[in-house]
Write a protein that holds these residues in place. Structure first.
Motif, short mmCIF file in Angstrom:
data_model
loop_
_atom_site.label_atom_id
_atom_site.label_comp_id
_atom_site.label_asym_id
_atom_site.label_seq_id
_atom_site.Cartn_x
_atom_site.Cartn_y
_atom_site.Cartn_z
N GLY A 109 0.82 -1.21 0.00
CA GLY A 109 0.00 0.00 0.00
C GLY A 109 0.85 1.26 0.00
N ALA A 110 1.97 1.23 0.75
CA ALA A 110 2.87 2.39 0.78
C ALA A 110 3.49 2.62 -0.59
CB ALA A 110 3.95 2.18 1.83
N ASP A 111 3.79 1.55 -1.32
CA ASP A 111 4.30 1.72 -2.69
C ASP A 111 3.28 2.41 -3.57
OD1 ASP A 111 6.70 0.55 -2.08
OD2 ASP A 111 6.16 -1.42 -2.89
N ARG A 112 2.02 2.04 -3.45
CA ARG A 112 0.96 2.67 -4.27
C ARG A 112 0.80 4.14 -3.88
NH1 ARG A 112 2.46 -1.39 -5.78
NH2 ARG A 112 1.30 -3.17 -6.54
N ILE A 113 0.86 4.42 -2.60
CA ILE A 113 0.77 5.81 -2.14
C ILE A 113 1.93 6.61 -2.68
CG2 ILE A 113 0.87 7.29 -0.10
CD1 ILE A 113 -0.63 5.04 1.41
N ASP A 114 3.13 6.00 -2.70
CA ASP A 114 4.32 6.69 -3.22
C ASP A 114 4.16 7.02 -4.70
OD1 ASP A 114 6.91 7.76 -2.96
OD2 ASP A 114 7.78 5.94 -3.80
N VAL A 115 3.53 6.14 -5.46
CA VAL A 115 3.29 6.41 -6.88
C VAL A 115 2.40 7.65 -7.02
CG1 VAL A 115 2.13 5.54 -8.95
CG2 VAL A 115 3.65 4.05 -7.66
N VAL A 116 1.33 7.69 -6.24
CA VAL A 116 0.42 8.84 -6.31
C VAL A 116 1.15 10.11 -5.89
CG1 VAL A 116 -1.68 9.84 -5.34
CG2 VAL A 116 -1.65 7.44 -5.99
N GLY A 122 5.19 15.56 -9.49
CA GLY A 122 5.58 15.87 -10.87
C GLY A 122 4.63 16.87 -11.52
N LEU A 123 3.34 16.70 -11.26
CA LEU A 123 2.35 17.62 -11.81
C LEU A 123 2.52 19.03 -11.25
CD1 LEU A 123 -0.15 17.68 -13.65
CD2 LEU A 123 -1.54 17.24 -11.63
N LEU A 124 2.75 19.13 -9.95
CA LEU A 124 2.94 20.44 -9.33
C LEU A 124 4.24 21.11 -9.76
CD1 LEU A 124 1.71 19.69 -5.69
CD2 LEU A 124 0.48 20.91 -7.52
N GLY A 126 5.41 20.88 -12.75
CA GLY A 126 5.31 21.15 -14.18
C GLY A 126 5.91 20.06 -15.06
N ARG A 127 6.11 18.88 -14.49
CA ARG A 127 6.63 17.74 -15.26
C ARG A 127 5.70 16.54 -15.07
NH1 ARG A 127 11.42 18.89 -12.17
NH2 ARG A 127 11.07 16.86 -11.23
N PRO A 128 4.48 16.62 -15.62
CA PRO A 128 3.55 15.50 -15.43
C PRO A 128 4.00 14.27 -16.23
CG PRO A 128 2.63 17.06 -16.96
CD PRO A 128 3.91 17.67 -16.43
N ASP A 129 3.49 13.11 -15.81
CA ASP A 129 3.79 11.87 -16.53
C ASP A 129 3.18 11.92 -17.92
OD1 ASP A 129 5.03 10.98 -14.29
OD2 ASP A 129 3.42 9.66 -13.64
N ASN A 130 3.79 11.21 -18.84
CA ASN A 130 3.27 11.09 -20.19
C ASN A 130 2.78 9.65 -20.37
OD1 ASN A 130 2.73 10.94 -22.90
ND2 ASN A 130 4.59 11.99 -23.53
N TRP A 171 -5.92 7.67 -15.25
CA TRP A 171 -5.82 8.95 -15.97
C TRP A 171 -7.20 9.48 -16.30
CZ3 TRP A 171 -1.45 11.46 -15.98
CH2 TRP A 171 -0.28 10.74 -15.77
N ILE A 172 -8.11 8.61 -16.68
CA ILE A 172 -9.47 9.04 -16.98
C ILE A 172 -10.14 9.56 -15.71
CG2 ILE A 172 -11.75 8.22 -17.71
CD1 ILE A 172 -10.23 6.28 -19.61
N ALA A 173 -9.93 8.86 -14.60
CA ALA A 173 -10.51 9.31 -13.33
C ALA A 173 -9.92 10.65 -12.91
CB ALA A 173 -10.26 8.26 -12.24
N ALA A 174 -8.61 10.82 -13.07
CA ALA A 174 -7.98 12.09 -12.71
C ALA A 174 -8.49 13.22 -13.60
CB ALA A 174 -6.46 11.97 -12.82
#
Length: 191
Positions: A109-116, A122-124, A126-130, A171-174
């Motif tokens: 669960g901590a790994d998933r939280i780390d991904v988020v 990255g979004l904040l 100015g380098r969002p994921d592609n 991505w669709i949910a976001a």
């Protein structure tokens, strides 16, 4: 051995095993075992002169399993704990043994939280994921991905229909949440 009502056959004696299996029991006599001197702690005989090494700085704050008395003298610091995922990881190490499923589920669960957290960071910045290039979609199209799937025994063929959903749903949910937030913000500003 199957559990039945009948009395089990008695185990074979060492003499019968030695007669039936060539070489059985050759290491039973400690004098014939080549590893016996190594099994005894006798540094004066081996010439070993090892002492506990100096500890790496920062060991007091490192997470360790509750089964171990202390952290090893040398440890990795490549990914220090940070954010909410670090809090969850510290809790998993402090509260649960490595033999418990809860320990490992908390770490997953901590790994998933780390991904988020990384995606938001990255979004904040100015380098969002592609998602197109990072999911391998471009390589599937330009690298003959469809051809490699026909008449193939690839392991991923069974779940390929699920891949777009798993990769695209977050991505669709976001995007949906972002659109709803913008709509709500615009609605408030027009009042």
């Amino acid at each position: 051995m199957v559990y039945t009502a009948e009395k089990p056959e008695p185990r074979e004696t060492p003499d019968r095993l030695r007669a039936r299996i060539p070489g059985w029991g050759v290491d039973l006599d400690p004098r014939d075992r080549p590893s016996v001197p190594k099994e005894r702690f006798a540094p004066e005989l081996t010439g070993a002169h090892w002492d506990f090494p100096e500890r790496q700085p920062g060991y007091e704050t490192r997470e360790r399993s509750i089964e171990h008395a202390f952290v090893t003298p040398v440890f990795g610091t490549a990914a220090p704990l940070k954010g909410l995922s670090g809090v969850v990881r510290r809790y998993a190490y402090r509260r649960y043994s490595e033999a418990r499923a809860a320990h490992w589920l908390l770490l997953i669960g901590a790994d998933r939280i780390d991904v988020v957290e990384s995606r938001v960071r990255g979004l904040l910045q100015g380098r969002p994921d592609n998602p197109v290039t990072e999911s391998g979609l471009r390589a599937e199209i330009s690298g003959h991905g469809g051809v490699s799937r026909r008449r193939s025994t690839r392991a991923d063929l069974g779940h390929q229909w699920l891949d777009p959903l798993v990769s695209g749903a977050p991505w669709i949910a976001a995007a949906g949440l972002g659109a709803a937030a913008v709509g709500r913000w615009k609605g408030r500003s027009h009042r």
